[in-house]
Design a protein around this motif. Structure first.
Motif, mmCIF file in Angstrom:
data_model
loop_
_atom_site.group_PDB
_atom_site.id
_atom_site.type_symbol
_atom_site.label_atom_id
_atom_site.label_comp_id
_atom_site.label_asym_id
_atom_site.label_seq_id
_atom_site.Cartn_x
_atom_site.Cartn_y
_atom_site.Cartn_z
ATOM 1 N N SER A 132 53.283 14.664 -56.285
ATOM 2 C CA SER A 132 54.085 15.559 -55.443
ATOM 3 C C SER A 132 53.276 16.082 -54.268
ATOM 4 O O SER A 132 53.770 16.139 -53.136
ATOM 5 C CB SER A 132 54.606 16.733 -56.281
ATOM 6 N N ALA A 133 52.036 16.473 -54.535
ATOM 7 C CA ALA A 133 51.176 16.985 -53.466
ATOM 8 C C ALA A 133 50.894 15.914 -52.424
ATOM 9 O O ALA A 133 50.923 16.177 -51.212
ATOM 10 C CB ALA A 133 49.867 17.508 -54.055
ATOM 11 N N ARG A 173 50.734 14.256 -67.964
ATOM 12 C CA ARG A 173 51.951 14.021 -67.194
ATOM 13 C C ARG A 173 52.159 15.099 -66.144
ATOM 14 O O ARG A 173 52.605 14.810 -65.030
ATOM 15 C CB ARG A 173 53.153 13.956 -68.145
ATOM 16 N N VAL A 174 51.858 16.345 -66.498
ATOM 17 C CA VAL A 174 51.961 17.420 -65.507
ATOM 18 C C VAL A 174 50.994 17.179 -64.362
ATOM 19 O O VAL A 174 51.345 17.338 -63.178
ATOM 20 C CB VAL A 174 51.689 18.785 -66.169
ATOM 21 N N ARG A 175 49.765 16.766 -64.694
ATOM 22 C CA ARG A 175 48.770 16.485 -63.656
ATOM 23 C C ARG A 175 49.238 15.347 -62.753
ATOM 24 O O ARG A 175 49.129 15.436 -61.521
ATOM 25 C CB ARG A 175 47.444 16.115 -64.313
ATOM 26 N N GLU A 222 59.400 13.678 -59.622
ATOM 27 C CA GLU A 222 58.217 13.137 -60.292
ATOM 28 C C GLU A 222 58.200 13.500 -61.780
ATOM 29 O O GLU A 222 57.832 12.678 -62.620
ATOM 30 C CB GLU A 222 56.948 13.664 -59.615
ATOM 31 N N VAL A 223 58.611 14.719 -62.105
ATOM 32 C CA VAL A 223 58.645 15.126 -63.516
ATOM 33 C C VAL A 223 59.630 14.261 -64.288
ATOM 34 O O VAL A 223 59.341 13.794 -65.401
ATOM 35 C CB VAL A 223 59.029 16.616 -63.635
ATOM 36 N N ILE A 224 60.792 14.011 -63.704
ATOM 37 C CA ILE A 224 61.790 13.165 -64.363
ATOM 38 C C ILE A 224 61.257 11.747 -64.545
ATOM 39 O O ILE A 224 61.495 11.103 -65.567
ATOM 40 C CB ILE A 224 63.090 13.151 -63.534
ATOM 41 N N GLY A 225 60.502 11.280 -63.549
ATOM 42 C CA GLY A 225 59.976 9.924 -63.627
ATOM 43 C C GLY A 225 58.875 9.762 -64.666
ATOM 44 O O GLY A 225 58.919 8.842 -65.487
#
Length: 420
Positions: free
Chosen positions: A271-272, A263-265, A69-72
């Motif tokens: 992910s959750a 973006r972190v949120r 998800e972070v990469i996306g």
């Protein structure tokens, strides 16, 4: 065994009427335990649920999902496609081939087919359409290559298979490398042939220097080396490697200045949500497996199959056909968690290698995400090209599906490709 098949039929009915898979599995188990053991049997549900959810190896799932998800959300996946496109853009069918290779590389940090289709499709498909590629080829190349995320490690379905069958996840990851690369190569060849036969006159891509192109894909390459390399070198377990990958993705995005609070949120929320869904289905599957164990359905099914005077390969082909048909109507995670506990004892009794079967199963299940009516990647890819019909996406994906079938046959004749 009749009672076991009755519970299996009840489960299928609940799924078909729209009950979420995790609740359908747990609900069927509740009914089955009340019938077979009464109220005194119910504490087994909480014990099984706790034993399943407390497995250390399952920690890898949310960590790998977070890394993907972070990469996306930070655009690192987009840079990956641009990098490969610059290297291959001037050859015949270069952008289609670039999209396939980008899917394979991103699959090595994503672990899911849908994630690959969403990230690479959003960048590659509009670019190919803009440069004159027919819609079926543009969408088919991405949809056809997106299942590579299920085969090339770290594959989330392979983790689930390993947990259910108590098979080494590290060995499963290693076994998926060669088949994944072989499928990538065959899909690239198919894409090049399709482009040539369609007489596509695509606008040339502006190519950059090798160093510039490499620098764009360097973050993903670093993550692949950290995650997969640490597992194969024996430095880290799959769970520890997942933690390294998740932290590594956050650090790389932060160093590049792409890590905003929003973006972190978004990455944490996605992910959750995905991890919770997978855990709920996994717990339900283990509960249902406990119920089937009480009815002795897997053992009796194995005995019945072994008593037949039929070649084990005939049985294997029937199993593969059954999985293909299930893949047309059910989601991959559900298929694996529902059927593997039932069929795995028979596979082992027939003398098939558990590692080899896991890879063969993933190649078969790769077709499930691109076959209608429930092929999720078809709909994800279609959403990346609003003016394209679902029929065009299916038409473009079909030639690539034959590549998976070809590799499936090759693995049967040369199993050493997976269990070397």
């Amino acid at each position: 065994m009749i009672l076991g098949f009755t519970f299996l039929l009840l489960l299928l009915i609940l799924i078909l009427v729209g009950v979420p898979v995790g609740f359908a599995l747990a609900g069927t188990t509740l009914v089955g335990l009340l019938i077979t053991g009464g109220w005194s049997a119910l504490p087994a549900m909480s014990n099984t649920a706790w034993a399943t959810s407390s497995e250390f190896v399952l920690t890898a799932i949310p960590l790998f999902v977070l890394m993907s998800e972070v990469i996306g959300v930070t655009g690192i996946g987009r840079d990956l496609f641009i990098s490969v496109e610059r290297l291959l853009g001037r050859i015949s069918g270069g952008q289609a081939v670039a999209s396939i290779i980008a899917c394979a590389i991103f699959g090595a940090v994503s672990g899911t087919a849908v994630g690959v289709a969403a990230v690479i499709g959003a960048v590659a498909i509009p670019e190919m359409l803009k440069r004159g590629y027919p819609a079926p080829i543009a969408t088919g190349a991405v949809a056809g290559a997106s299942p590579l995320g299920m085969i090339i490690p770290p594959s989330l379905p392979l983790i689930l298979y390993g947990v259910v069958t108590e098979t080494s996840i590290a060995k499963l990851f290693l076994a998926g490398v060669v088949p994944g690369l072989l499928i990538t190569l065959l899909c690239c060849i198919a894409a090049s042939i399709l482009v040539r036969r369609s007489h596509v006159h695509a606008t040339p891509v502006e190519t950059g220097s090798l160093i510039q192109s490499f620098s764009l894909s360097l973050p993903v390459i670093i993550l692949i080396v950290l995650v997969i390399g640490s597992i194969y070198a024996g430095i880290a377990t799959p769970t520890e490697a997942a933690g390294v990958g998740a932290v590594g993705a956050l650090v790389i995005a932060g160093v590049q200045g792409r890590l905003t609070v929003r973006r972190v949120r978004d990455a944490l929320y996605a992910s959750a949500r995905t991890s919770a869904m997978l855990m709920l289905v996994l717990i339900g599957a283990m509960l249902f497996g406990y119920l089937l164990g009480i009815t002795r359905m897997p053992q009796e099914l194995t005995s019945a199959v072994m008593s037949m005077d039929i070649s084990r390969w005939v049985i294997f082909i029937l199993i593969m056909l059954a999985y293909f048909l299930l893949g047309m109507f059910l989601e991959v995670t559900s298929i694996i968690l529902i059927t593997v506990p039932v069929i795995f004892p028979t596979i082992v009794a027939l003398g098939f290698d558990p590692i080899w079967f896991g890879i063969v199963l993933m190649v078969n299940m790769s077709l499930a995400v691109v076959t209608p009516p429930v092929g999720l990647c078809l709909y994800v890819v279609k959403s990346c090209s609003p003016g394209t019909s679902l029929a065009q996406v299916i038409k473009g994906t079909t030639p690539f599906m034959f590549m998976y079938v070809l590799v499936l046959c090759i693995l049967c004749f040369v199993p050493q490709l997976a269990i070397y």
